[in-house]
Design a protein around this motif. Structure first.
Motif, PDB file in Angstrom:
ATOM      1  N   LEU A   1       0.830  -1.204   0.000  1.00 38.53           N
ATOM      2  CA  LEU A   1       0.000   0.000   0.000  1.00 38.53           C
ATOM      3  C   LEU A   1       0.864   1.254   0.000  1.00 38.53           C
ATOM      4  O   LEU A   1       0.617   2.210  -0.739  1.00 38.53           O
TER       5      LEU A   1
ATOM      6  N   ALA B   1      -0.247   5.019  -0.680  1.00 40.12           N
ATOM      7  CA  ALA B   1      -1.267   5.141   0.367  1.00 40.12           C
ATOM      8  C   ALA B   1      -0.757   6.018   1.503  1.00 40.12           C
ATOM      9  O   ALA B   1       0.433   6.059   1.810  1.00 40.12           O
ATOM     10  N   ASP B   2      -1.674   6.716   2.134  1.00 41.21           N
ATOM     11  CA  ASP B   2      -1.361   7.582   3.264  1.00 41.21           C
ATOM     12  C   ASP B   2      -1.045   6.730   4.499  1.00 41.21           C
ATOM     13  O   ASP B   2      -1.733   5.749   4.781  1.00 41.21           O
TER      14      ASP B   2
ATOM     15  N   ILE C   1      -3.141   3.606   6.497  1.00 44.70           N
ATOM     16  CA  ILE C   1      -2.592   2.279   6.768  1.00 44.70           C
ATOM     17  C   ILE C   1      -2.684   1.970   8.262  1.00 44.70           C
ATOM     18  O   ILE C   1      -3.027   0.853   8.655  1.00 44.70           O
TER      19      ILE C   1
END
Length: 299
Positions: free
Chosen positions: A255, A260-261, A265
């Motif tokens: 991710l 992804a931030d 996560i």
């Protein structure tokens, strides 16, 4: 022994009721404290928890040091510190004998991860012609696709699935609930398992709502899932020593690699602190470079 058992029971009751810690965590705490009680017994040291002194505990830790690694030493010291802090809090003692004892310095251990190719090979190594094979594929896809802990996978319930909304409900550490997005690719394998295998099974009493069952209709054990993954890894030719947690680490790392931030996560993994999630930045340092390139005002 001078009533160590009763003090340890009071402590673990406190952790279970007031702190909401899981049964597995309580077992680990009790196991560490029982190392101390066994040492005292073996050395005929009839000392109660309210009378034991720092020198006694230092002698115990010196005795244990050659037997366990630095990480286990740190956990043991942490368990003792927490136990004696509890005794102080409950006014059984005026001070903690562990106050000046420090744990060994530990480097941050980076988690083992799999590449996306390895994940695909792992899943493809399972024989899907059997009922257990269909179930095992669904288990691996769920562990990886949702980043679950193995304890969360074995307790996952049919009623925790919300495919229309695109989420699953997970009960994590300390009985804390969180909702994780359920990708179509992940749900496809869960749906196949439910429709072809699970709905035709007779579940054991108490496990009627559990998603993943063994041939006897009972929920799987953690050990069984470890075995499933290791056998699949052998068949896939994966040389790394992997576990269910490896799939969780891989989920988070992949991710992050795809932008992804970190906060998102953290929420999906159920980490209480963002610092726990930050370890994945160390796994994929390219994320830092991408962040600078995307958001620095003078790029």
């Amino acid at each position: 022994m001078t009533n160590w058992a009763s003090y340890i029971k009071s402590y673990t009751d406190y952790l279970r009721i007031e702190r909401g810690l899981s049964a597995n965590t309580l077992v680990n705490y009790r196991f560490d404290l029982e190392k101390l009680t066994r040492y005292l017994e073996q050395n005929n040291m009839n000392i109660s928890p309210v009378a034991i002194e720092a020198a006694d505990l230092e002698a115990f830790l010196y005795h244990m040091a050659p037997q366990i690694n630095a990480r286990s030493q740190a956990r043991l010291i942490s368990a003792l510190k927490n136990f004696f802090n509890f005794l102080v809090f409950e006014e059984y003692r005026k001070d903690s004998p562990m106050q000046l004892i420090e744990a060994p310095k530990l480097g941050r251990k980076l988690p083992e991860t799999l590449s996306l190719t390895d994940v695909n090979n792992l899943v493809n190594a399972i024989d899907r012609s059997t009922a257990e094979g269909q179930r095992n594929v669904a288990i691996l896809e769920t562990l990886y696709g949702c980043g679950l802990r193995v304890s969360e996978a074995v307790t996952l319930r049919m009623s925790d699935l919300f495919p229309q909304e695109g989420f699953i409900r997970v009960v994590g550490k300390g009985d804390k609930q969180r909702y994780i997005p359920l990708a179509d690719a992940t749900y496809k394998f869960i749906r196949i398992y439910i429709e072809t295998i699970r709905k035709h099974m007779i579940a054991a009493k108490g496990d009627e709502d559990i998603l993943f069952l063994n041939r006897r209709g009972k929920r799987l054990t953690r050990a069984m899932i470890f075995t499933i993954i290791r056998q699949a890894a052998d068949r896939a030719g994966i040389k790394k020593v992997i576990s269910p947690h490896t799939l969780r680490h891989s989920f988070a790392t992949h991710l992050l690699e795809n932008g992804a931030d970190l906060r998102a996560i953290q929420l999906m993994l159920g980490h209480e602190s963002i610092t726990t999630t930050e370890i994945y930045v160390h796994v994929d340092r390219s994320h830092l470079k991408k962040t600078i390139e995307a958001f620095h005002p003078r790029k």
